[in-house]
Design an enzyme around this catalytic site. Structure first.
Site, PDB file in Angstrom:
ATOM      1  N   GLY A  78       0.862  -1.120  -0.023  1.00 17.02           N
ATOM      2  CA  GLY A  78      -0.142  -0.037  -0.086  1.00 17.02           C
ATOM      3  C   GLY A  78       0.766   1.302  -0.048  1.00 17.02           C
ATOM      4  N   SER A 205      -3.822  -2.564  -0.581  1.00 18.47           N
ATOM      5  CA  SER A 205      -2.561  -3.772  -0.113  1.00 18.47           C
ATOM      6  C   SER A 205      -3.151  -4.927  -0.190  1.00 18.47           C
ATOM      7  CB  SER A 205      -2.237  -3.194   1.256  1.00 18.47           C
ATOM      8  OG  SER A 205      -1.212  -4.089   1.653  1.00 18.47           O
ATOM      9  N   CYS A 331       3.808   3.521  20.390  1.00 20.97           N
ATOM     10  CA  CYS A 331       4.461   3.059  21.316  1.00 20.97           C
ATOM     11  C   CYS A 331       5.742   2.344  20.878  1.00 20.97           C
ATOM     12  CB  CYS A 331       3.899   2.235  22.227  1.00 20.97           C
ATOM     13  SG  CYS A 331       2.944   0.912  21.331  1.00 20.97           S
TER      14      CYS A 331
HETATM   15  N1  PLP Z   1      -2.742   3.101   4.442  1.00 17.79           N
HETATM   16  C1  PLP Z   1      -3.305   2.503   5.299  1.00 17.79           C
HETATM   17  C2  PLP Z   1      -4.741   3.075   5.670  1.00 17.79           C
HETATM   18  C3  PLP Z   1      -3.049   1.411   6.278  1.00 17.79           C
HETATM   19  O1  PLP Z   1      -3.573   0.987   7.232  1.00 17.79           O
HETATM   20  C4  PLP Z   1      -1.698   0.839   5.851  1.00 17.79           C
HETATM   21  C5  PLP Z   1      -1.176  -0.477   6.382  1.00 17.79           C
HETATM   22  O2  PLP Z   1      -1.392  -0.437   7.778  1.00 17.79           O
HETATM   23  C6  PLP Z   1      -0.916   1.153   4.574  1.00 17.79           C
HETATM   24  C7  PLP Z   1      -1.484   2.212   3.863  1.00 17.79           C
HETATM   25  C8  PLP Z   1       0.433   0.852   4.104  1.00 17.79           C
HETATM   26  O3  PLP Z   1       0.181  -0.518   3.626  1.00 17.79           O
HETATM   27  P1  PLP Z   1       1.339  -1.369   3.417  1.00 17.79           P
HETATM   28  O4  PLP Z   1       1.546  -2.060   4.731  1.00 17.79           O
HETATM   29  O5  PLP Z   1       0.888  -2.469   2.520  1.00 17.79           O
HETATM   30  O6  PLP Z   1       2.568  -0.583   2.958  1.00 17.79           O
END
Ligand code: PLP
Length: 393
Positions: A78, A205, A331
């Site tokens: 993502g 993702s 954290c």
């Molecule tokens: N955007 C959001 C809203 C997410 O929750 C996450 C991951 O937690 C990401 C982007 C990033 O995704 P990735 O872990 O595949 O890079």
């Protein structure tokens, strides 16, 4: 001890059907999709089939003359989709220097924008109210002819609050700006239709929707010049260099098809489980609150603040029962600073540190949630007895 996994917004289990779809692509059909021979060429055809499956999940209807859903670009995650979309939009919006986003985006957006701020871009972060809802008046006021891009998440990873992205996109377009949405948490949980909603870019993702880690996809509307993040071979129509992560791409296609087929029924089941869990907590534990837009949030997400105690301690005690959840604190550095999302929402100082996110999936059962709710009663009572802040109210 069995694991009770309630951290599905962090990552999900690969669905068995997805794993089976991927299996042949490790030891049998391991050809390089760029090869001229049929052994590789057959794999390229499977990648195109996966691309169509992802396009169908996202409502991207365009197909080129060969039937390829060329608006879908496979990525590694993502974050890569988020970075690429922003890079493409600012390059295409030549000369415009303003980017509008929200105060509650994922670091995959925030850190890239911080980098652009060092290169003379002006980043405007629109705030949210106590329920995580975007300040629409501030958004309207911020939009102008110098806005290159609006990037707003579809749904928040901590609270599940859903932004009115269709309306946000319409307003961005009226101002002549591109619109990107980070749909990493929404894809597979909410119906998405990029064509109807009008987005220019949307990122997802794999590992959030029961596909493996290390694969994602970016929807990039045809006609907008594309600036690749990775320059290399001619893969992905010159939009992302590097030999494709074939098995994972097949997995993402299969997971997309699976999610699309069961979207409505799964949402109902998840909402029922989640709401039942929250009702139990509210009935048995004093001084707690559920965060987010309760009328408009992801069906699987429950963010609960337990006042006067620290989330990390709750997580550690839950872990002793094999229960996995996550906190709303940053954290990682050892500090118990509330997350930027909790801060943006102005969650009270005695509630934010004790915020836990429970995020469920279709693999969770009512028994697991009952067990968790039951165990939380003595855990919270014990921590409050030890807390210098807690006074029996
Ligand atoms: N955007 C959001 C809203 C997410 O929750 C996450 C991951 O937690 C990401 C982007 C990033 O995704 P990735 O872990 O595949 O890079």
């Amino acid at each position: 001890m069995n694991t009770i996994y309630l951290d599905n917004n962090a990552t999900t289990r690969v669905a068995p059907e997805v794993f089976e779809a991927m299996r042949p692509f490790f030891c049998e059909r391991y050809g390089n999709p760029s090869s001229i021979h049929r052994f590789g060429g057959a794999v390229a055809a499977e990648i195109e089939a996966a691309r169509r499956q992802v396009a169908e999940l996202l409502g991207a209807r365009y197909r080129d003359k060969n039937g390829c859903a060329t608006e879908i670009v496979f990525t590694s995650c993502g974050t890569e989709g988020d970075n690429t979309a922003i890079g493409c939009a600012v390059a295409a919006a030549k000369g415009k220097k303003k980017i509008i986003t929200s105060a509650v985006e994922h670091p995959g957006i925030n850190h890239y924008l911080e980098n652009l701020a060092r290169r003379d871009y002006r980043i405007v972060r629109i705030g949210v109210d106590g329920r995580g809802r975007l300040d629409l008046d501030a958004y309207r006021a911020a939009l102008d002819g110098n806005t290159a891009l609006v990037t707003m998440m579809y749904a928040n990873n901590e609270t599940g609050t859903i932004f009115p992205v269709r309306e946000l996109c319409r307003l961005a377009h009226e101002a002549g700006a591109f619109f990107h949405t980070d749909a990493v948490q929404a894809a597979g949980k909410l119906p998405i239709d990029v064509d109807e909603e009008g987005f220019d870019f949307l990122s997802i993702s794999g590992h959030k929707l029961h596909a493996p880690k290390g694969v994602g996809a970016l929807f990039a509307r045809r006609g907008i010049p594309f600036t690749p993040l990775l320059l290399g071979g001619h893969q992905e129509r010159m939009r992302r260099g590097g030999t494709e992560n074939v098995a994972s791409i097949i997995g993402l296609g299969a997971a997309s098809a699976l999610a699309r087929g069961n979207l409505a029924s799964e949402a109902v089941a998840l909402r029922r489980l989640r709401d039942g869990f929250e009702q139990k907590l509210l009935a048995t534990i004093p001084s707690i609150s559920v965060n987010g837009d309760l009328e408009n949030r992801l069906p699987n997400t429950s963010s609960v603040s337990f006042t006067d105690i620290e989330g990390e301690s709750i997580l550690m005690l839950l872990d002793q029962y094999g229960i996995c959840a996550s906190s709303g604190s940053a954290c990682t550095t050892g500090s118990l600073e509330p997350s930027h999302v909790m801060r943006a929402m102005n969650i009270p100082y005695n509630a934010a540190p004790g915020t836990i996110r429970f995020s469920i999936s279709k693999y969770n059962t009512a028994q697991e949630l009952d067990f968790t709710a039951e165990k939380l009663v003595p855990i919270i009572a014990k921590l409050r007895r030890m807390s210098p802040y807690w006074n029996e109210k």
